[in-house]
Design a protein around this motif. Sequence first.
Motif, short mmCIF file in Angstrom:
data_model
loop_
_atom_site.label_atom_id
_atom_site.label_comp_id
_atom_site.label_asym_id
_atom_site.label_seq_id
_atom_site.Cartn_x
_atom_site.Cartn_y
_atom_site.Cartn_z
N ASN A 148 10.07 -16.32 -3.47
CA ASN A 148 11.57 -16.04 -3.40
C ASN A 148 12.27 -15.91 -4.63
OD1 ASN A 148 11.20 -16.15 -0.51
ND2 ASN A 148 11.10 -18.30 -0.74
N LYS A 149 11.75 -15.60 -5.80
CA LYS A 149 12.44 -15.56 -6.96
C LYS A 149 12.99 -14.21 -6.96
CE LYS A 149 11.29 -19.49 -8.83
NZ LYS A 149 10.29 -19.88 -7.74
N ILE A 150 12.46 -13.20 -6.22
CA ILE A 150 12.93 -11.87 -5.85
C ILE A 150 12.81 -11.54 -4.59
CG2 ILE A 150 12.65 -10.95 -8.51
CD1 ILE A 150 9.76 -9.54 -7.33
N GLU A 151 13.69 -10.44 -3.76
CA GLU A 151 13.47 -10.07 -2.58
C GLU A 151 12.66 -8.89 -2.44
OE1 GLU A 151 17.66 -11.50 -0.80
OE2 GLU A 151 18.02 -10.76 -2.81
N ALA A 152 12.58 -8.15 -3.39
CA ALA A 152 11.84 -6.92 -3.16
C ALA A 152 11.21 -6.41 -4.58
CB ALA A 152 12.65 -5.63 -2.88
N MET A 153 10.12 -5.87 -4.37
CA MET A 153 9.40 -5.38 -5.51
C MET A 153 9.15 -3.80 -5.40
SD MET A 153 5.52 -6.47 -6.63
CE MET A 153 4.53 -5.55 -7.89
N GLY A 154 9.72 -3.35 -6.59
CA GLY A 154 9.50 -1.83 -6.70
C GLY A 154 8.07 -1.47 -7.49
N GLN A 197 -2.98 -4.29 1.59
CA GLN A 197 -4.34 -4.26 2.39
C GLN A 197 -5.01 -5.66 2.04
OE1 GLN A 197 -6.40 -0.91 0.79
NE2 GLN A 197 -5.13 0.60 1.94
N ASN A 198 -4.68 -6.38 0.92
CA ASN A 198 -5.52 -7.50 0.67
C ASN A 198 -4.51 -8.89 0.55
OD1 ASN A 198 -8.08 -6.62 -0.84
ND2 ASN A 198 -6.55 -5.02 -1.43
N ASP A 199 -3.35 -8.65 1.02
CA ASP A 199 -2.42 -9.87 1.13
C ASP A 199 -1.57 -9.69 2.62
OD1 ASP A 199 -0.53 -11.96 1.01
OD2 ASP A 199 -0.59 -11.75 -1.28
N PRO A 200 -2.04 -10.48 3.59
CA PRO A 200 -1.49 -10.37 4.72
C PRO A 200 -0.01 -10.88 4.82
CG PRO A 200 -2.61 -12.46 4.70
CD PRO A 200 -3.10 -11.52 3.26
N ASP A 201 0.76 -11.56 3.68
CA ASP A 201 2.05 -12.13 3.59
C ASP A 201 2.92 -10.74 2.98
OD1 ASP A 201 1.15 -14.43 4.58
OD2 ASP A 201 0.85 -15.35 2.49
N LEU A 202 2.30 -9.61 2.90
CA LEU A 202 3.36 -8.60 1.95
C LEU A 202 3.38 -7.33 3.04
CD1 LEU A 202 1.99 -8.68 -1.37
CD2 LEU A 202 3.99 -9.76 -0.56
N VAL A 203 4.45 -6.77 3.05
CA VAL A 203 4.82 -5.53 3.82
C VAL A 203 5.49 -4.41 3.03
CG1 VAL A 203 6.22 -4.48 5.72
CG2 VAL A 203 5.20 -6.90 5.76
N MET A 204 4.98 -3.29 3.04
CA MET A 204 5.39 -2.09 2.33
C MET A 204 6.56 -1.18 3.14
SD MET A 204 3.16 0.96 0.69
CE MET A 204 3.33 1.76 2.33
N LYS A 230 6.82 -10.71 4.74
CA LYS A 230 6.98 -10.60 5.96
C LYS A 230 8.23 -11.36 6.37
CE LYS A 230 2.25 -9.80 7.94
NZ LYS A 230 1.13 -9.85 8.82
N ALA A 231 8.38 -12.49 5.96
CA ALA A 231 9.68 -13.30 6.27
C ALA A 231 10.88 -12.43 5.90
CB ALA A 231 9.47 -14.69 5.53
N LYS A 232 10.69 -11.97 4.73
CA LYS A 232 12.09 -11.12 4.28
C LYS A 232 12.14 -9.77 5.01
CE LYS A 232 14.40 -12.31 1.52
NZ LYS A 232 15.71 -12.93 1.59
N TYR A 233 11.19 -9.21 5.62
CA TYR A 233 11.16 -7.92 6.33
C TYR A 233 12.02 -8.14 7.47
CZ TYR A 233 9.13 -3.65 8.38
OH TYR A 233 8.90 -2.41 8.81
N LYS A 234 12.09 -9.13 7.90
CA LYS A 234 13.25 -9.23 9.15
C LYS A 234 14.72 -8.77 8.68
CE LYS A 234 10.41 -13.16 11.29
NZ LYS A 234 10.60 -14.62 11.65
N GLN A 235 14.78 -8.93 7.48
CA GLN A 235 15.98 -8.73 6.96
C GLN A 235 16.03 -7.34 6.23
OE1 GLN A 235 17.55 -12.08 4.70
NE2 GLN A 235 17.00 -13.37 5.78
#
Length: 488
Positions: free
Chosen positions: A194-200, A211-218, A140-145
């Motif tokens: 923060n070792k990676i910025e996005a996960m494919g 759905q199971n981790d509120p800290d993540l955005v897709m 969610k923090a990285k989603y701002k960028q």
Amino acid sequence: MQGWQQCFKKILAVMVAGLMLGVFTSTSASADDDNLQKIKDQGVLRVALSPDYPPFEFQVNHGQGEEDVGLDIDIIKKIAKDLGVKLEIENMSFSSVLVAVETGKADIAIGGINPTPERKQSVDFSNIYYNGGQAFLVTKAKYKQLKSAKQLNGHTIGTQTGTLQYNLAKQRYTKSKLVGMDKGSDLVLALKTNKIEAMGVEKPVAEAYVQNDPDLVMFQSDYDLSSDETGTAIAAPKGSTSLIAAMNQSIDQIKKEHLISKYMKDAAKDMKTNTVDTSMLHYWNYFFKGFQYTLLISILAVMGGVILGVVLALMKMSHFKILSWPAISYIEIVRGTPMMVQVLLVYFGLGVVVNLPALTAGIIAVTLNSAAYISEIIRGGILSVDKGQREASQSLGLNHKDAMRFVILPQAFKNIWPALGNEFIAIIKESSIVSIIGVTDLVYELNVVRADTYRGVAPIIVVMVVYFLMTFALTRGLNYLERKMKYE
């Protein structure tokens, strides 16, 4: 020296020839279209998969034990039922599932596998049974960028090694740094630290994490792909025409009856079951099972390693080259190659000739590896015994065998006890590599718990504590025996 080099080359040539013969045998066997009949004759369908990829396959904790569940599990249950055979699941690392099919360790492989042209060169595939698309996960923090796939170029992207996502990211994001890891749970942990910025990852998997981790955005990928390239299918040995046809019949029926949506709903329920209680205490039976297997492998490997190590040490010290050369060759080859390669060679390589269970193959590989190192420790201990002891043995009328058994070796073991103890401790830790072939040791259970609970750090800490307690207790025990031997 020249004779030793020639011998070494001959040994390598024999090994290469043996491996080529094994591959040829495997390829010839797979070319015959009798795989379906073999499965029916045996009454068992062996399926290779990696249970750390929700919602496709993962494990649910019922308190009494774990159960493999997910979309893919329901599909293979349907296929096994239609074939009239029992289902046998072979859990292992994702990087090994296709190799298991090629080498005959499994009849088919499933696990969100994309039928890429590269993979089609090694195995055959069923029809596409599911197409969920591709997506990216960010915090969610990285989603701002980073709010879309178009902004990813130049950023660090993580994907699972050997997957379609890895190849797609490599081709599409040429200015990005690409990080490949074996486990999806490792990638999520790298993302959150923060070792990676996005996960494919595939879209259904991304949705499961969100759905199971509120800290993540897709967000959706921007790959321009056909459905065949992004869909998932079941892998089977080359030439398995009848088996592929039978599986396609089951897949067509699944699609006709709209069972995929039902299977996905069931997977969602199971994922929620896992996240009701994600405390490590709730998963104590996982860690205890891993502890038992780790301890079993270590004890048997140590015992076998010492016995074989003594034999190798005596062979290497022999004046007969027919004994010393094989020992020297074995020790150099084992010490010059990684244990992971040796584990894979024993499990998959020997699997062409003998179908070894994963646990048995793991114990054999660790034992063979340990023996090479222990043999050098024992040889050093034998050489450290004063020559006067040998002369005294001869003066008492002892032959070489009895002198070695009753005089030399007991003193040698007393001298090498600290080094031997260090090797024992190393075996406990290094045996974790057997998790790659599906042996349910501590590291294997660690990855399962991380996938089930969506918690990255807590399971790691638990396993670290267990390993520390094991090695600490062993160290104290070895120190006690060392002090006791000094007074004898």
